[in-house]
Motif scaffolding. Structure first.
Motif, PDB file in Angstrom:
ATOM      1  N   PHE A 105       1.150  -1.549   0.080  1.00 20.79           N
ATOM      2  CA  PHE A 105      -0.278  -0.517   0.161  1.00 20.79           C
ATOM      3  C   PHE A 105       0.648   1.198   0.163  1.00 20.79           C
ATOM      4  O   PHE A 105       0.142   2.640  -0.366  1.00 20.79           O
ATOM      5  N   TYR A 106       1.991   0.761   0.814  1.00 20.72           N
ATOM      6  CA  TYR A 106       3.045   2.108   0.979  1.00 20.72           C
ATOM      7  C   TYR A 106       2.997   2.634  -0.487  1.00 20.72           C
ATOM      8  O   TYR A 106       4.395   3.741  -1.248  1.00 20.72           O
ATOM      9  N   ASN A 107       3.085   2.654  -2.409  1.00 20.38           N
ATOM     10  CA  ASN A 107       3.393   2.289  -3.139  1.00 20.38           C
ATOM     11  C   ASN A 107       2.146   3.448  -4.067  1.00 20.38           C
ATOM     12  O   ASN A 107       2.717   3.613  -5.304  1.00 20.38           O
ATOM     13  N   TYR A 108       1.125   3.464  -3.769  1.00 25.11           N
ATOM     14  CA  TYR A 108       0.596   4.127  -3.644  1.00 25.11           C
ATOM     15  C   TYR A 108       0.263   5.104  -3.191  1.00 25.11           C
ATOM     16  O   TYR A 108       0.669   5.515  -2.195  1.00 25.11           O
ATOM     17  N   GLU A 109      -0.884   6.577  -3.559  1.00 23.59           N
ATOM     18  CA  GLU A 109      -1.257   7.277  -3.246  1.00 23.59           C
ATOM     19  C   GLU A 109      -2.547   7.077  -2.362  1.00 23.59           C
ATOM     20  O   GLU A 109      -3.677   6.264  -2.325  1.00 23.59           O
ATOM     21  N   MET A 110      -2.885   8.097  -0.805  1.00 22.66           N
ATOM     22  CA  MET A 110      -3.656   7.537   0.137  1.00 22.66           C
ATOM     23  C   MET A 110      -4.950   8.020  -0.756  1.00 22.66           C
ATOM     24  O   MET A 110      -5.847   7.166  -0.301  1.00 22.66           O
ATOM     25  N   GLU A 111      -5.397   8.589  -1.325  1.00 17.59           N
ATOM     26  CA  GLU A 111      -6.801   8.295  -1.648  1.00 17.59           C
ATOM     27  C   GLU A 111      -7.463   7.690  -3.042  1.00 17.59           C
ATOM     28  O   GLU A 111      -8.307   7.190  -3.178  1.00 17.59           O
ATOM     29  N   SER A 112      -6.333   6.967  -3.162  1.00 15.48           N
ATOM     30  CA  SER A 112      -6.328   6.034  -4.577  1.00 15.48           C
ATOM     31  C   SER A 112      -7.267   5.042  -4.008  1.00 15.48           C
ATOM     32  O   SER A 112      -7.201   4.376  -2.772  1.00 15.48           O
ATOM     33  N   GLN A 113      -8.466   4.244  -4.487  1.00 19.40           N
ATOM     34  CA  GLN A 113      -9.338   2.656  -4.160  1.00 19.40           C
ATOM     35  C   GLN A 113      -7.297   1.645  -4.257  1.00 19.40           C
ATOM     36  O   GLN A 113      -8.320   0.828  -3.208  1.00 19.40           O
ATOM     37  N   GLN A 114      -6.786   1.441  -4.506  1.00 15.49           N
ATOM     38  CA  GLN A 114      -6.322   0.830  -4.508  1.00 15.49           C
ATOM     39  C   GLN A 114      -5.371   0.541  -3.411  1.00 15.49           C
ATOM     40  O   GLN A 114      -5.339  -0.640  -2.662  1.00 15.49           O
ATOM     41  N   PHE A 115      -4.702   2.005  -2.859  1.00 13.91           N
ATOM     42  CA  PHE A 115      -4.501   1.979  -1.439  1.00 13.91           C
ATOM     43  C   PHE A 115      -4.993   1.457  -0.323  1.00 13.91           C
ATOM     44  O   PHE A 115      -4.953   0.912   0.617  1.00 13.91           O
ATOM     45  N   ALA A 116      -6.409   1.978  -0.258  1.00 13.79           N
ATOM     46  CA  ALA A 116      -7.750   1.259   0.563  1.00 13.79           C
ATOM     47  C   ALA A 116      -7.601  -0.312   0.169  1.00 13.79           C
ATOM     48  O   ALA A 116      -7.487  -0.866   1.813  1.00 13.79           O
ATOM     49  N   LYS A 117      -7.587  -0.633  -0.505  1.00 16.30           N
ATOM     50  CA  LYS A 117      -7.750  -2.316  -0.293  1.00 16.30           C
ATOM     51  C   LYS A 117      -6.485  -2.726  -0.139  1.00 16.30           C
ATOM     52  O   LYS A 117      -6.605  -3.833   0.942  1.00 16.30           O
TER      53      LYS A 117
END
Length: 157
Positions: A105-117
């Protein structure tokens, strides 16, 4: 109490055993869907580790990684069912190495759906890790049962 704890261990280990069985049934000649989804994340992880330590990491075939993780999950799960501390340690090693690679998750922006998943799945694996630590702590804090026979008293004359 013994039956309830056995059922709990079976249910807990079923997470790992069913996952290993699914990966085994889909493995095929190329490592299956698990290899396809893990390969880019594993390559990124290897690149970050290489940059961090300043030297190249030897090439590891992704099929070998998937086969090894299947073995760890199945072996650790089966040993955990019989209340083995070693089984819990095997599952801890599996979770410690695979969780930060797969759920990056640390490779994605906090607002992205992928981060949350990914963050949700990362948190679930942390919960499993904590449950295994709790199992080991409780197993080591309960004193071993001693024989009900009492030691013979020495006769004094």
């Amino acid at each position: 109490m013994g039956f309830v704890s056995f059922v709990g261990r079976v249910l807990f280990a079923s997470v790992f055993l069913l996952s290993a069985y699914q990966e085994f049934s889909e493995f095929g000649t190329d490592g299956g869907p698990a290899a396809k989804s893990l390969k880019p994340k594993f390559n990124l992880f290897v690149k970050q580790v290489s940059a961090g330590i300043g030297m190249a990491v030897p090439h590891i075939d992704i099929k070998s990684v998937i086969a090894f993780t299947m073995f760890l999950k199945a072996f650790g799960g089966l040993l955990f069912i019989i209340s083995s501390s070693f089984g819990a340690l095997v599952l801890l090693v599996y979770l410690a190495f695979i969780t930060p690679v797969v759920y990056d998750f640390y490779n994605y922006e906090m607002e992205s759906q992928q981060f949350a998943k990914l963050f949700t799945m990362f948190s679930q694996n942390l919960a499993l890790f904590g449950a295994l630590l709790f199992f080991l702590g409780m197993k080591n804090s309960i004193p071993r049962r001693h024989s009900k026979r009492r030691a013979a008293k020495a006769k004094t004359t």
